[in-house]
Write a protein that holds these residues in place. Structure first.
Motif, PDB file in Angstrom:
ATOM      1  N   THR A 162     -11.429 -14.248  10.209  1.00  0.00           N
ATOM      2  CA  THR A 162     -12.480 -13.239  10.393  1.00  0.00           C
ATOM      3  C   THR A 162     -12.078 -12.290  11.519  1.00  0.00           C
ATOM      4  N   SER A 198     -14.067  -8.842  11.860  1.00  0.00           N
ATOM      5  CA  SER A 198     -15.153  -7.922  12.206  1.00  0.00           C
ATOM      6  C   SER A 198     -16.246  -8.626  12.980  1.00  0.00           C
ATOM      7  N   GLN A 257     -18.790  -8.744   4.408  1.00  0.00           N
ATOM      8  CA  GLN A 257     -17.830  -8.387   3.363  1.00  0.00           C
ATOM      9  C   GLN A 257     -16.396  -8.469   3.906  1.00  0.00           C
ATOM     10  N   LYS A 258     -16.181  -7.856   5.060  1.00  0.00           N
ATOM     11  CA  LYS A 258     -14.817  -7.833   5.613  1.00  0.00           C
ATOM     12  C   LYS A 258     -14.361  -9.243   5.963  1.00  0.00           C
ATOM     13  N   ASN A 259     -15.246 -10.004   6.608  1.00  0.00           N
ATOM     14  CA  ASN A 259     -14.832 -11.334   7.065  1.00  0.00           C
ATOM     15  C   ASN A 259     -14.646 -12.309   5.913  1.00  0.00           C
ATOM     16  N   GLN A 301     -13.915 -11.524   2.828  1.00  0.00           N
ATOM     17  CA  GLN A 301     -12.705 -11.116   2.096  1.00  0.00           C
ATOM     18  C   GLN A 301     -11.454 -11.621   2.805  1.00  0.00           C
ATOM     19  N   ALA A 302     -11.455 -11.499   4.130  1.00  0.00           N
ATOM     20  CA  ALA A 302     -10.292 -11.961   4.911  1.00  0.00           C
ATOM     21  C   ALA A 302     -10.089 -13.458   4.708  1.00  0.00           C
TER      22      ALA A 302
END
Ligand SMILES: Cc1cc2nc3c(=O)[nH]c(=O)nc-3n(C[C@H](O)[C@H](O)[C@H](O)COP(=O)(O)OP(=O)(O)OC[C@H]3O[C@@H](n4cnc5c(N)ncnc54)[C@H](O)[C@@H]3O)c2cc1C
Length: 444
Positions: A362, A364, A350-352, A354-355
């Motif tokens: 990326t 995380s 999700q974090k990567n 989204q980035a």
């Protein structure tokens, strides 16, 4: 049965139905579709990912491609095989678990064109995407074992917890077992939930003792591996357990043929240069099949030499195509393939993703967290949790290497609720935060 058994044969009717009618539940049924995020596979990892992004991107921007009518919580199949839970309790209609606001393309992905950013489905439809998440799980290759597909149909003492169509046979086969060899196998390929082939064995041992039949039966674990479990801490405990319970373990033995007419199972000795075989009589046979990534993925340009989606093990981003990410069992990530791993990966993904969607990089990094609740009896469980290096990464500040009733209840009663109500809704990223809190900040 075809040469390679698809992930679930039960989906084939759905595939035929969907291709026949060109049916799809997605919003633009006749024009070429395009999504900001396309998720291929609506299992544990795909569903969790779709939920996270459907919330963020809004209605009509996320689609899931999956032909399956049902979504199964497969970890429950260990308990279904032992007669503790029902198959019905382990499944829900796919429609009910996919997030609102996400389109469901009820079809099978058959090919990938990452240069044109399209996926083609069984009905021949091309679906375009800006970003793609591949979450196709593993394919069960039962047909690679000679005689096995036929054995499932003619011999009710042959069973397998790994498939919705054979898991319901396990407990009746145990009930019918009176004497002789009860054999449990582990294939010579990577598999999902590497603990499951032996969990059902301990549950069978428990059942046979309770039913007063254990003295007439030999329990045999024929495994292709050279160890009982890949993580030393838990392997040591499991070795004590098999000794205590008089279970025979034969290492480096790979099932290659089943002869139901003679009730024989043929194993190759993987250490024998000339491929020596050994034939065992069986009265009960639980088979864990050889597995691979699904054929459409294996045949694409997205895989590594082993046939798994080629992603960075830390960021989960494809090594060649930055707009493609992967999650779960179909990826090259070198950790034990479990729903628990997919949950931990979902937070990183999700974090990567989204980035990258916002034009960034990326950041995380996944540590390989995975977990295997090693059920060792009807009320006992060792909760194995570990990382890429095979180092224990335990959530609770107690020795999880011990068999515990609390961990059994966690597996039987708590985890299914966590799965349906939190993970599939995109809110569970694994226990890292809980672990830190319970260890007063002194854990990784
Ligand atoms: C008997 C058993 C016991 C287990 N025990 C545990 C346990 O105790 N703990 C644990 O954490 N994990 C356990 N697991 C493993 C866990 O279920 C899997 O690791 C997890 O489901 C992986 O998630 P995934 O999203 O990668 O794949 P899956 O959940 O398998 O989902 C893959 C999805 O992809 C779809 N698909 C396949 N091919 C295509 C295609 N061509 N096009 C479109 N869609 C496609 C399938 O229909 C499916 O819905 C167990 C599994 C089994 C079978």
């Amino acid at each position: 049965m075809s040469t390679v058994v698809p992930l679930t044969r039960l989906t084939s009717a759905a595939i035929r139905q969907s291709s026949g009618r060109g049916f799809s539940t997605s919003r633009t049924s006749h024009s070429k579709k395009h999504y900001q995020l396309l998720v291929v596979g609506g299992g544990s990892g795909g569903c969790a990912t779709a939920a996270k992004f459907a919330r963020k991107l809004g209605k009509g921007h996320v689609a899931v491609v999956d032909p399956s009518e049902m979504h199964y919580y497969q970890p429950m199949w260990t308990l279904v095989g032992a007669g503790i839970k029902t198959l019905q309790a382990s499944g829900r209609p796919m429609q009910s678990v996919l997030p609102r606001g996400c389109d469901w393309i009820k079809d099978r992905a058959v090919s990938f064109d990452p240069d044109r950013c399209t996926v083609t489905t069984g009905s021949g439809e091309q679906i375009g995407y800006d970003f793609l998440v591949v979450a196709m799980g593993m394919q069960l290759n039962y047909s690679q074992i000679k005689g096995l597909p036929e054995a499932f149909t003619v011999d009710r003492s042959v069973c397998s917890n790994y498939w919705s169509e054979t898991v319901t046979q396990t407990f009746p086969a145990l009930e019918a077992l009176q004497q002789g060899n009860a054999i449990f196998t582990f294939p010579n390929t990577p598999i999902k939930c590497a603990g499951a082939p032996q969990k059902i064995m301990y549950l069978a041992d428990h059942y046979l003792r309770k039913a007063g039949k254990r003295d007439n039966t030999n329990i045999i674990f024929n495994t292709s591996l050279g160890v009982i479990f890949g993580v030393k801490k838990y392997a040591e405990r499991l070795l004590d357990i098999v000794k205590d319970r008089n279970i025979q373990v034969n290492y480096r033995r790979n099932l290659v043929e089943v002869r139901p007419d003679k009730k024989e199972a043929v194993f190759v000795d993987l250490d024998s240069p000339e491929g020596k075989t050994e034939t065992f009589q069986y009265s009960f046979l639980h088979v864990t099949p050889p597995m691979s990534a699904p054929d459409p993925l294996r045949q694409s340009s997205l895989v590594n030499t082993d046939g798994y989606l080629d992603v960075s093990k830390e960021t989960l981003q494809h090594v060649q195509y930055p707009n493609i990410f992967g999650i779960g069992d179909c990826t090259s990530v070198p950790t034990s393939k479990t729903a628990a791993a997919a949950a931990a990966q979902s937070g990183i993904l999700q974090k990567n993703l989204q980035a990258v969607m916002s034009g960034g990089k990326t950041q995380s990094q996944y540590d390989g967290y995975t977990s295997c609740p090693l059920v060792t009896g009807n009320n006992k469980c060792i909760l194995a949790e570990f990382d890429f290096a095979g180092q224990p990464l335990e959530t609770f500040p107690i020795d999880q290497g011990k068999e515990r009733r609390t961990m059994y209840h966690l597996k039987r009663d708590v985890m299914p609720e966590l799965y349906w109500n939190v993970m599939l809704k995109g809110y569970w990223n694994g226990p890292a935060l809980t672990r830190k809190l319970l260890h007063l900040g002194m854990s990784k």
